[in-house]
Design a protein around this motif. Structure first.
Motif, PDB file in Angstrom:
ATOM      1  N   LEU A  61       0.860  -1.170   0.000  1.00 48.01           N
ATOM      2  CA  LEU A  61       0.000   0.000   0.000  1.00 48.01           C
ATOM      3  C   LEU A  61       0.903   1.228   0.000  1.00 48.01           C
ATOM      4  CD1 LEU A  61      -2.908   1.122   0.213  1.00 48.01           C
ATOM      5  CD2 LEU A  61      -2.575   1.141   2.698  1.00 48.01           C
ATOM      6  N   LEU A  62       0.838   2.004  -1.082  1.00 49.01           N
ATOM      7  CA  LEU A  62       1.620   3.227  -1.218  1.00 49.01           C
ATOM      8  C   LEU A  62       0.860   4.337  -0.507  1.00 49.01           C
ATOM      9  CD1 LEU A  62       3.902   4.908  -2.568  1.00 49.01           C
ATOM     10  CD2 LEU A  62       2.369   5.139  -4.523  1.00 49.01           C
ATOM     11  N   VAL A  63       1.496   5.001   0.461  1.00 48.94           N
ATOM     12  CA  VAL A  63       0.787   6.011   1.244  1.00 48.94           C
ATOM     13  C   VAL A  63       1.356   7.423   1.084  1.00 48.94           C
ATOM     14  CG1 VAL A  63      -0.097   4.394   2.954  1.00 48.94           C
ATOM     15  CG2 VAL A  63       2.128   5.444   3.317  1.00 48.94           C
ATOM     16  N   GLU A  64       2.551   7.557   0.511  1.00 46.83           N
ATOM     17  CA  GLU A  64       3.152   8.891   0.406  1.00 46.83           C
ATOM     18  C   GLU A  64       4.321   8.860  -0.569  1.00 46.83           C
ATOM     19  OE1 GLU A  64       5.111  12.110   3.564  1.00 46.83           O
ATOM     20  OE2 GLU A  64       4.461  10.156   4.272  1.00 46.83           O
ATOM     21  N   TRP A  65       4.593  10.012  -1.202  1.00 48.15           N
ATOM     22  CA  TRP A  65       5.750  10.182  -2.083  1.00 48.15           C
ATOM     23  C   TRP A  65       6.668  11.249  -1.499  1.00 48.15           C
ATOM     24  CZ3 TRP A  65       6.996   6.991  -5.799  1.00 48.15           C
ATOM     25  CH2 TRP A  65       6.031   6.334  -6.552  1.00 48.15           C
ATOM     26  N   ARG A  66       7.966  11.129  -1.761  1.00 48.12           N
ATOM     27  CA  ARG A  66       8.910  12.210  -1.470  1.00 48.12           C
ATOM     28  C   ARG A  66      10.027  12.144  -2.505  1.00 48.12           C
ATOM     29  NH1 ARG A  66      12.244  10.244   3.914  1.00 48.12           N
ATOM     30  NH2 ARG A  66      13.405   8.588   2.879  1.00 48.12           N
ATOM     31  N   GLN A  67      10.650  13.304  -2.744  1.00 48.32           N
ATOM     32  CA  GLN A  67      11.756  13.356  -3.684  1.00 48.32           C
ATOM     33  C   GLN A  67      13.039  13.547  -2.894  1.00 48.32           C
ATOM     34  OE1 GLN A  67      11.575  16.450  -6.647  1.00 48.32           O
ATOM     35  NE2 GLN A  67      12.680  15.213  -8.102  1.00 48.32           N
ATOM     36  N   ALA A  68      14.010  12.698  -3.145  1.00 46.73           N
ATOM     37  CA  ALA A  68      15.319  12.763  -2.492  1.00 46.73           C
ATOM     38  C   ALA A  68      16.380  12.933  -3.574  1.00 46.73           C
ATOM     39  CB  ALA A  68      15.560  11.487  -1.684  1.00 46.73           C
ATOM     40  N   ASP A  69      17.636  12.972  -3.162  1.00 40.59           N
ATOM     41  CA  ASP A  69      18.731  13.141  -4.122  1.00 40.59           C
ATOM     42  C   ASP A  69      18.709  12.079  -5.211  1.00 40.59           C
ATOM     43  OD1 ASP A  69      19.623  15.361  -2.739  1.00 40.59           O
ATOM     44  OD2 ASP A  69      21.019  14.202  -1.516  1.00 40.59           O
ATOM     45  N   GLY A  70      18.368  10.858  -4.859  1.00 45.16           N
ATOM     46  CA  GLY A  70      18.360   9.766  -5.818  1.00 45.16           C
ATOM     47  C   GLY A  70      17.081   9.638  -6.625  1.00 45.16           C
ATOM     48  N   GLY A  71      16.138  10.558  -6.482  1.00 42.63           N
ATOM     49  CA  GLY A  71      14.872  10.492  -7.211  1.00 42.63           C
ATOM     50  C   GLY A  71      13.702  10.303  -6.264  1.00 42.63           C
ATOM     51  N   TRP A  72      12.590   9.838  -6.810  1.00 43.33           N
ATOM     52  CA  TRP A  72      11.373   9.667  -6.030  1.00 43.33           C
ATOM     53  C   TRP A  72      11.411   8.376  -5.226  1.00 43.33           C
ATOM     54  CZ3 TRP A  72       7.914  13.325  -5.222  1.00 43.33           C
ATOM     55  CH2 TRP A  72       7.862  14.398  -6.100  1.00 43.33           C
ATOM     56  N   HIS A  73      10.838   8.449  -4.007  1.00 34.04           N
ATOM     57  CA  HIS A  73      10.685   7.292  -3.125  1.00 34.04           C
ATOM     58  C   HIS A  73       9.241   7.269  -2.634  1.00 34.04           C
ATOM     59  CE1 HIS A  73      15.027   7.653  -3.088  1.00 34.04           C
ATOM     60  NE2 HIS A  73      15.084   6.448  -2.558  1.00 34.04           N
ATOM     61  N   GLY A  74       8.700   6.074  -2.488  1.00 31.07           N
ATOM     62  CA  GLY A  74       7.353   5.919  -1.962  1.00 31.07           C
ATOM     63  C   GLY A  74       7.397   5.321  -0.574  1.00 31.07           C
ATOM     64  N   ARG A  75       6.575   5.853   0.316  1.00 28.15           N
ATOM     65  CA  ARG A  75       6.420   5.239   1.640  1.00 28.15           C
ATOM     66  C   ARG A  75       5.340   4.183   1.495  1.00 28.15           C
ATOM     67  NH1 ARG A  75       3.666   8.405   6.057  1.00 28.15           N
ATOM     68  NH2 ARG A  75       2.841   6.659   7.196  1.00 28.15           N
ATOM     69  N   VAL A  76       5.740   2.944   1.709  1.00 27.78           N
ATOM     70  CA  VAL A  76       4.831   1.821   1.503  1.00 27.78           C
ATOM     71  C   VAL A  76       4.771   0.939   2.739  1.00 27.78           C
ATOM     72  CG1 VAL A  76       5.099   1.723  -1.010  1.00 27.78           C
ATOM     73  CG2 VAL A  76       6.638   0.423   0.430  1.00 27.78           C
ATOM     74  N   THR A  77       3.667   0.267   2.863  1.00 26.49           N
ATOM     75  CA  THR A  77       3.550  -0.817   3.834  1.00 26.49           C
ATOM     76  C   THR A  77       3.313  -2.080   3.022  1.00 26.49           C
ATOM     77  OG1 THR A  77       1.179  -0.491   4.092  1.00 26.49           O
ATOM     78  CG2 THR A  77       2.603   0.647   5.655  1.00 26.49           C
ATOM     79  N   TYR A  78       3.957  -3.150   3.439  1.00 25.19           N
ATOM     80  CA  TYR A  78       3.782  -4.411   2.733  1.00 25.19           C
ATOM     81  C   TYR A  78       3.997  -5.557   3.715  1.00 25.19           C
ATOM     82  CZ  TYR A  78       8.891  -3.945   2.377  1.00 25.19           C
ATOM     83  OH  TYR A  78      10.219  -3.749   2.661  1.00 25.19           O
TER      84      TYR A  78
END
Length: 101
Positions: A61-78
């Motif tokens: 379940l993807l709950v949030e996005w953020r952009q870091a130096d390496g690109g986009w990351h998703g906060r997920v629960t699995y």
């Protein structure tokens, strides 16, 4: 939904689609509808491919996005199978490892 339960049949991953979109904003667009007006985001089903410490493909379940130096990351629960049973994991995962369900 085409390819809904068959990983690999749905085409590009979320990371690939995000990279091809050309969007360079600091934050991804907010969802439309009642959840956005109330300041809450809704989770979105996804596949998590080979997260650290848990090789394989896991429903998430993807709950949030953020952009870091390496690109986009998703906060997920699995949920992953552990030696003592199922374990629920919450983590920031590179977008390239996420696929829309």
């Amino acid at each position: 939904m085409a390819g809904g339960m068959h990983p690999g049949r749905s085409g590009r991953s979320l990371g690939e689609r995000a990279a091809r979109s050309g969007v360079g904003q600091p934050e991804p667009p907010r969802p439309a509808g009642p959840a956005a007006r109330e300041g809450r985001a809704r989770g979105r089903h996804c596949w998590v491919h080979d997260p650290p410490g848990a090789p394989g493909v896991w429903p998430g379940l993807l709950v949030e996005w953020r952009q870091a130096d390496g690109g986009w990351h998703g906060r997920v629960t699995y949920a992953v199978a552990g030696p003592q049973g199922t374990v629920l994991v919450e983590a920031w995962v590179p977008a390239a490892l996420l696929e829309q369900r």
